[in-house]
Motif scaffolding. Structure first.
Motif, PDB file in Angstrom:
ATOM      1  N   ILE A 114      78.925  73.459  -8.307  1.00 28.38           N
ATOM      2  CA  ILE A 114      78.796  74.665  -8.940  1.00 28.38           C
ATOM      3  C   ILE A 114      79.561  76.036  -8.368  1.00 28.38           C
ATOM      4  O   ILE A 114      79.238  76.437  -7.315  1.00 28.38           O
ATOM      5  N   ILE A 115      80.254  76.508  -9.210  1.00 27.33           N
ATOM      6  CA  ILE A 115      80.700  77.866  -8.892  1.00 27.33           C
ATOM      7  C   ILE A 115      79.818  78.805  -8.532  1.00 27.33           C
ATOM      8  O   ILE A 115      78.968  79.299  -9.129  1.00 27.33           O
ATOM      9  N   ASP A 116      79.564  79.415  -7.211  1.00 29.50           N
ATOM     10  CA  ASP A 116      78.661  80.358  -6.891  1.00 29.50           C
ATOM     11  C   ASP A 116      79.324  81.665  -6.490  1.00 29.50           C
ATOM     12  O   ASP A 116      78.405  82.386  -5.835  1.00 29.50           O
ATOM     13  N   ILE A 117      80.439  81.918  -6.975  1.00 26.79           N
ATOM     14  CA  ILE A 117      81.019  83.153  -6.404  1.00 26.79           C
ATOM     15  C   ILE A 117      81.379  83.914  -7.720  1.00 26.79           C
ATOM     16  O   ILE A 117      82.034  83.390  -8.706  1.00 26.79           O
ATOM     17  N   ASP A 118      81.201  85.418  -7.870  1.00 30.51           N
ATOM     18  CA  ASP A 118      81.248  86.004  -8.906  1.00 30.51           C
ATOM     19  C   ASP A 118      82.713  86.484  -9.081  1.00 30.51           C
ATOM     20  O   ASP A 118      82.950  87.780  -8.894  1.00 30.51           O
ATOM     21  N   ARG A 119      83.578  85.707  -9.436  1.00 30.45           N
ATOM     22  CA  ARG A 119      85.034  86.155  -9.846  1.00 30.45           C
ATOM     23  C   ARG A 119      85.578  85.077 -10.719  1.00 30.45           C
ATOM     24  O   ARG A 119      85.105  83.893 -10.874  1.00 30.45           O
ATOM     25  N   ILE A 120      86.671  85.282 -11.309  1.00 30.12           N
ATOM     26  CA  ILE A 120      87.528  84.306 -11.951  1.00 30.12           C
ATOM     27  C   ILE A 120      88.474  83.660 -10.918  1.00 30.12           C
ATOM     28  O   ILE A 120      88.954  84.057 -10.100  1.00 30.12           O
TER      29      ILE A 120
ATOM     30  N   LYS B  74      84.042  80.180 -13.740  1.00 29.73           N
ATOM     31  CA  LYS B  74      83.700  81.555 -13.201  1.00 29.73           C
ATOM     32  C   LYS B  74      82.384  81.026 -12.627  1.00 29.73           C
ATOM     33  O   LYS B  74      82.021  79.870 -12.531  1.00 29.73           O
ATOM     34  N   LYS B  75      81.573  82.107 -12.209  1.00 31.51           N
ATOM     35  CA  LYS B  75      80.235  81.611 -11.498  1.00 31.51           C
ATOM     36  C   LYS B  75      79.426  80.926 -12.652  1.00 31.51           C
ATOM     37  O   LYS B  75      79.351  81.195 -13.694  1.00 31.51           O
ATOM     38  N   GLY B  76      78.863  79.792 -12.136  1.00 31.43           N
ATOM     39  CA  GLY B  76      77.621  78.878 -12.885  1.00 31.43           C
ATOM     40  C   GLY B  76      78.534  77.837 -13.412  1.00 31.43           C
ATOM     41  O   GLY B  76      77.714  76.863 -14.010  1.00 31.43           O
TER      42      GLY B  76
ATOM     43  N   PHE C 170      80.225  74.195  -3.099  1.00 29.76           N
ATOM     44  CA  PHE C 170      81.399  75.319  -3.199  1.00 29.76           C
ATOM     45  C   PHE C 170      81.902  75.825  -2.339  1.00 29.76           C
ATOM     46  O   PHE C 170      80.936  76.617  -1.690  1.00 29.76           O
ATOM     47  N   TYR C 171      82.988  75.516  -1.542  1.00 24.14           N
ATOM     48  CA  TYR C 171      83.445  76.325  -0.539  1.00 24.14           C
ATOM     49  C   TYR C 171      84.688  77.246  -0.873  1.00 24.14           C
ATOM     50  O   TYR C 171      85.631  76.680  -1.539  1.00 24.14           O
TER      51      TYR C 171
ATOM     52  N   ASP D 251      70.748  70.384 -18.166  1.00 25.35           N
ATOM     53  CA  ASP D 251      70.594  71.598 -17.342  1.00 25.35           C
ATOM     54  C   ASP D 251      71.543  71.384 -16.108  1.00 25.35           C
ATOM     55  O   ASP D 251      71.899  70.264 -15.436  1.00 25.35           O
ATOM     56  N   THR D 252      72.431  72.430 -16.070  1.00 25.01           N
ATOM     57  CA  THR D 252      73.660  72.275 -15.193  1.00 25.01           C
ATOM     58  C   THR D 252      73.319  71.967 -13.828  1.00 25.01           C
ATOM     59  O   THR D 252      73.842  71.027 -13.236  1.00 25.01           O
ATOM     60  N   ASP D 253      71.964  72.521 -13.273  1.00 31.91           N
ATOM     61  CA  ASP D 253      71.834  72.407 -11.756  1.00 31.91           C
ATOM     62  C   ASP D 253      71.254  70.894 -11.808  1.00 31.91           C
ATOM     63  O   ASP D 253      71.170  70.273 -10.641  1.00 31.91           O
ATOM     64  N   PHE D 254      70.484  70.513 -12.682  1.00 24.29           N
ATOM     65  CA  PHE D 254      70.036  69.044 -12.545  1.00 24.29           C
ATOM     66  C   PHE D 254      71.233  68.175 -12.490  1.00 24.29           C
ATOM     67  O   PHE D 254      71.374  67.093 -11.827  1.00 24.29           O
ATOM     68  N   ILE D 255      72.275  68.110 -13.289  1.00 21.90           N
ATOM     69  CA  ILE D 255      73.439  67.506 -13.401  1.00 21.90           C
ATOM     70  C   ILE D 255      74.233  67.375 -12.073  1.00 21.90           C
ATOM     71  O   ILE D 255      74.676  66.583 -11.577  1.00 21.90           O
ATOM     72  N   PHE D 256      73.997  68.649 -11.528  1.00 23.75           N
ATOM     73  CA  PHE D 256      74.623  68.779 -10.075  1.00 23.75           C
ATOM     74  C   PHE D 256      73.906  68.075  -9.225  1.00 23.75           C
ATOM     75  O   PHE D 256      74.561  67.363  -8.434  1.00 23.75           O
ATOM     76  N   TYR D 257      72.886  68.074  -9.066  1.00 24.14           N
ATOM     77  CA  TYR D 257      71.903  67.183  -8.181  1.00 24.14           C
ATOM     78  C   TYR D 257      71.916  65.695  -8.382  1.00 24.14           C
ATOM     79  O   TYR D 257      72.181  64.775  -7.584  1.00 24.14           O
TER      80      TYR D 257
END
Length: 415
Positions: free
Chosen positions: A300-306, A277-279, A255-256, A324-330
């Motif tokens: 995956i959104i990695d910034i803590d804001r809406i 949101k984040k996650g 995420f950029y 698992d979210t991270d598993f699906i991401f990879y």
């Protein structure tokens, strides 16, 4: 360091009194190359590297000339250690010290300086430092080509030869450190790719796990899939809730976000279903890149804001007991997933995935506990890679700072 340096005013600004300013052609010879005069296939496939402007940094080339091809061309030979300068196209202004003996085409200028007056590595670093100034001065908006005459007539600051060599040695020390750090990053990248290939396919199982991997469709492990909203560009705001678009997913899947490059929308309760949101896990549903390497990639959104989700970006909400979210991401970076997305997509100038296409992606899933363990190993590899990339950026910044003070005489390396 030399103390109590006195300076003089020149066309290049203030430089030390014992430095000179000379036109490049007063102490160097220049020549550029060309191409074989015909396109006969027998002129290619020989043993003479044919160096193009995008290859000036490398110790290999894509094309090779035969001796006959060289004889029947306007190409010119260059040797290891020659200074090469790219004149044309996207590489305009790039400079390198040749690592090859080979032939150059017309897009490259070879610079051979009088070694009693100038040190190759000093000139290489000076031209790198001045690249943006040269481009801004001689090319309109950075577009177009440079010419040999422009480079020949550049004014070059020349310290005494001993000082040039000391500057070159100092900057070369940083180059060696940067090269080693880059090699480390490449090795870590290859290691991570190997881990992904083994762990995400079940070819290698982690100790303590033996449960069966099941083939399922992505839709079967989703609680919901939310498409983005069609926000109207004419109503964008300068502040408010940022809108996530395709541009926020880079080709690595990460995420950029840039505040200055984002569009915003006023907070609106009717748009709550488009909030992310984040996650949260998002997916690229449109791709205009030539190789279509973005379509179907998740992030995956990695910034803590809406944020608000724009159209053609999807929000995947997984069933937490199944995936698992991270598993699906990879997993979305794996070739099996990528190839399915390209096959589903309507290809052309723009590739598109629909909601049903995404839900029909076939995946193989281990039990949730193994998914989590695999994702943590890959996340650890990512964190190590990021740390080494930050170290590389620090080294590059340090060298840039040294170039700015050593190549202008603001700091001296002689007594």
């Amino acid at each position: 360091m030399k103390q109590n340096t006195t300076y003089k005013q020149t066309e290049l600004g203030l430089i030390p009194d014992d430095w000179e300013v000379k036109k490049f052609n007063k102490f160097s010879k220049f020549y550029s190359g060309g191409t074989p005069l015909t396109s006969k296939s027998e002129y290619y496939g020989g043993e003479i590297p044919f160096i193009k402007s995008g290859e000036i940094y490398y110790d290999r080339t894509e094309q090779f000339l035969t001796q006959e091809g060289l004889n029947n061309s306007s190409a010119k030979l260059v040797y290891r250690g020659d200074l090469l300068y790219a004149l044309y196209g996207a590489n305009s202004g790039e400079v390198a010290i040749s690592q090859l003996e080979g032939a150059i085409n017309q897009a490259i200028l070879c610079i051979q300086q009088n070694k009693d007056e100038a040190e190759t590595i000093y000139l290489y670093n000076y031209l790198k430092l001045e690249k943006s100034n040269i481009i801004n001065k001689f090319l309109q908006g950075g577009q177009g080509n440079l010419s040999a005459d422009i480079i020949k007539n550049l004014q070059i600051p020349l310290p005494p030869l001993l000082e040039q060599k000391k500057i070159a040695d100092c900057l070369s020390t940083w180059d060696v450190a940067i090269e080693k750090q880059s090699a480390l990053i490449n090795a870590l990248t290859d290691r991570k790719k190997a881990l992904m290939q083994q762990l995400l396919t079940g070819k290698k199982r982690l100790p303590g796990f033996s449960g069966e991997w099941k083939e399922v469709k992505l839709g079967s492990i989703c609680e919901n899939f939310q498409n983005g909203n069609a926000f109207s560009a004419k109503d964008y705001k300068k502040t408010g809730i940022p809108i996530v678009t395709m541009g926020n997913i880079n080709l690595g899947g990460y995420f950029y976000f840039s505040e200055s490059k984002s569009n915003f929308w006023i907070e609106d309760k009717s748009l709550e279903r488009y909030e992310i949101k984040k996650g949260d896990l998002i997916i690229a549903m449109t791709d205009v890149t030539p190789e279509k390497n973005l379509i179907g990639l998740t992030s995956i959104i990695d910034i803590d804001r809406i944020f608000y989700l724009n159209q053609r970006v999807g929000h995947i909400i997984l069933k937490p007991k199944l995936a698992d979210t991270d598993f699906i991401f990879y997993l979305s970076q794996n070739s099996y997933w990528r190839n399915q997305c390209k096959a589903f997509a309507t290809l052309g100038v723009q590739a598109n995935l629909g909601t049903n296409d995404i839900k029909n992606i076939n995946i193989k899933l281990p039990p949730i506990e193994e998914q989590t363990a695999i994702a943590e190993i890959l996340a650890t590899a990512d964190r190590e890679l990021q740390l080494q990339k930050e170290k590389l950026a620090q080294l590059q910044q340090q060298k840039k700072g040294l170039m700015q003070v050593l190549l202008t005489g603001k700091k001296r390396l002689i007594n």
